[in-house]
Design a protein around this motif. Structure first.
Motif, mmCIF file in Angstrom:
data_model
loop_
_atom_site.group_PDB
_atom_site.id
_atom_site.type_symbol
_atom_site.label_atom_id
_atom_site.label_comp_id
_atom_site.label_asym_id
_atom_site.label_seq_id
_atom_site.Cartn_x
_atom_site.Cartn_y
_atom_site.Cartn_z
ATOM 1 N N VAL A 207 0.839 -1.202 0.000
ATOM 2 C CA VAL A 207 0.000 0.000 0.000
ATOM 3 C C VAL A 207 0.872 1.249 0.000
ATOM 4 O O VAL A 207 0.583 2.232 -0.698
ATOM 5 C CB VAL A 207 -0.945 -0.012 1.218
ATOM 6 N N GLU A 219 -1.326 7.180 2.721
ATOM 7 C CA GLU A 219 -2.162 6.001 2.506
ATOM 8 C C GLU A 219 -1.808 4.891 3.498
ATOM 9 O O GLU A 219 -2.691 4.183 3.999
ATOM 10 C CB GLU A 219 -1.994 5.482 1.077
ATOM 11 N N VAL A 223 -4.543 3.471 6.126
ATOM 12 C CA VAL A 223 -4.972 2.071 6.138
ATOM 13 C C VAL A 223 -4.820 1.481 7.535
ATOM 14 O O VAL A 223 -5.674 0.717 8.002
ATOM 15 C CB VAL A 223 -4.163 1.265 5.094
ATOM 16 N N GLU A 390 -11.662 0.259 0.120
ATOM 17 C CA GLU A 390 -10.237 0.633 0.090
ATOM 18 C C GLU A 390 -9.745 0.766 -1.344
ATOM 19 O O GLU A 390 -8.953 1.656 -1.659
ATOM 20 C CB GLU A 390 -9.428 -0.418 0.853
ATOM 21 N N ALA A 396 -5.735 1.121 -4.958
ATOM 22 C CA ALA A 396 -4.705 0.085 -4.870
ATOM 23 C C ALA A 396 -5.174 -1.158 -5.603
ATOM 24 O O ALA A 396 -6.354 -1.432 -5.673
ATOM 25 C CB ALA A 396 -4.402 -0.254 -3.408
ATOM 26 N N PHE A 400 -7.094 -5.408 0.465
ATOM 27 C CA PHE A 400 -6.939 -4.700 1.732
ATOM 28 C C PHE A 400 -6.607 -5.695 2.833
ATOM 29 O O PHE A 400 -7.299 -6.695 3.008
ATOM 30 C CB PHE A 400 -8.245 -3.979 2.041
#
Length: 435
Positions: A207, A219, A223, A390, A396, A400
């Motif tokens: 990530v 980010e 997360v 996410e 991305a 996740f």
């Protein structure tokens, strides 16, 4: 908490159990990096950098194997065959009267059901191993990778790989049972915990590498904050329960008085656990597999491949949520029988205050169970949709790390293991891990 761990290691029998469990953990992680015979590991590393099947059924199997499936190691199948076999036997117990009778026989019947589960695990491991070898030789595992993972396509090489992977699953099943008997916690749950937790560092760093704000650090920490919030939510809901009071009448047996105590029936908000998410994920991977193996270019095959190959399609998300809600009610219905609970209470002289014993009690328990299953099923659907949220927020292309099945298993196994350590510490008048 650190003092409690120090006291746990000072206790001889508890220290022995903890060290035994840690030894099994090390052995499991070593085996997860040993390539299966006939696999070119250099080509595996090259193909791992390309887009791979990290969603659907293969993604679920890869998660339960701790990433060993994509690396095509000895433990590539992980404990997924054992989980599938346990679920099948649990469902068949409701359908087949013979298995239901064995379940009611107590420890002897449970040992027989465990034996059936082992046999079914071996069969499923052989079947899934054959499918995995075929998938590795096609472009389904690593899409469009120019290098061959298994250069030798002979029958002998195929049988060797299938037998090795099946033996790896059997070894994991044996190691899990050893942890249950001689270590701390449920062995299979510990192995699941390790498989999922082993992927967290790599997924979090991915990530950061793919982030665009401040070199990816924004980010990365965002997360982590979302993950901590999800852990708190899961702990809160998993511990939540509706306690139905039960009063037992006094009985005179000889000159002694029995009963007259008050207790309660704990009905958890998430009574089904993680099973609805696993059922829904496995079932939704079927349409994409049908479209893939059919080889057809018809409109129906294209529609299935388009809408069910990725987890961010509206059709997939809607079907996913509906299936989770359905399987939540289905699993609760087969795992908790209100009529059986009401009969057991009546036999032992118990009753719910304000509710007559017998059928009214069963109806009341069913009513309460349905009421609390609704928020539990909706909570599971919300947790399962976090990876998709996410993907939209952070753009991305990796799953996740704190989403869906993984976070539920991590928290559930962690809480259960801590409770077992606490119970053993309290037997020796030590303070628990969480004061």
């Amino acid at each position: 908490m650190l003092t409690a761990f120090a006291r746990a290691f000072k206790t001889p029998d508890l220290r022995k159990k903890l060290l035994f469990t840690l030894g099994i953990i090390v052995l499991y992680r070593i085996g997860a990096h040993v390539p299966a015979p006939g696999v070119n590991y250099a080509n595996v590393e090259f193909c791992m950098e390309r887009p791979h099947a990290d969603s659907g059924l293969l993604g679920l199997m890869n998660m339960f194997s701790g990433g060993a499936l994509l690396q095509v190691t000895v433990f590539a199948l992980g404990i997924m065959p054992y989980i599938t076999a346990s679920i099948i036997l649990q469902l068949l117990t409701v359908v087949i009267p013979r298995l239901e009778a064995l379940k009611k026989e107590g420890q002897t019947g449970q040992a027989k059901i465990t034996q059936y589960t082992r046999y079914l695990t071996v069969a499923l491991a052989a079947f899934e191993g054959t499918g995995l070898v075929g998938t590795v030789r096609s472009d389904s595992l690593f899409r469009g990778c120019p290098r061959q993972i298994v250069p030798d396509s002979s029958v002998f090489a195929t049988l060797t790989m299938v037998i090795t992977m099946t033996a790896g699953t059997c070894l994991l099943m044996w190691l899990g049972e050893l942890v249950t008997d001689r270590g701390i916690g449920n062995g299979m749950s510990i192995l699941m915990f390790l498989s999922i937790a082993a992927r967290f560092p790599g997924a979090l760093w991915q990530v950061k590498l793919e982030g665009e704000l401040a070199g990816g650090w924004i980010e990365f920490f965002a997360v982590i904050l979302v993950g901590l919030a999800m852990v708190a939510l899961v702990v809160f809901v998993e511990q939540a329960q509706r306690r139905i009071p039960v009063q037992y009448a006094k009985r005179m047996i000889g000159r002694r008085s029995y009963g007259g105590t008050s207790t309660y029936i704990p009905l958890k908000v998430n009574q089904a656990g993680v099973m609805p998410v696993i059922f829904a994920s496995s079932l939704l991977s079927t349409p994409a597999l049908i479209a893939q193996f059919s080889g057809s270019k018809a409109a129906w095959a294209t529609w299935l491949a388009t809408n069910f190959s990725k987890g961010d399609r509206p059709v997939y998300l809607a079907a996913y949520c509906l299936l989770i809600v359905f399987f939540a009610f289905f699993y609760v219905a087969i795992s908790f029988n209100p009529e059986e609970a009401a009969d057991n209470m009546k036999k032992h002289g118990g009753f719910i205050p304000g509710i007559r014993a017998g059928r009214p009690t069963a109806e009341y328990l069913g009513y309460v169970l349905n009421r609390i299953t609704w928020p539990g099923s909706l909570y599971l659907g919300l947790i399962a949709l976090v990876p998709t949220m996410e993907l939209v927020l952070f753009h991305a292309n990796q799953n996740f790390p704190f989403g869906g099945t993984s976070i539920l298993i991590i928290v559930s196994v962690g809480l259960e293991t801590v409770k077992q350590i606490e119970s053993r510490l309290q037997q020796r008048n030590y303070a628990g891990l969480l004061r």
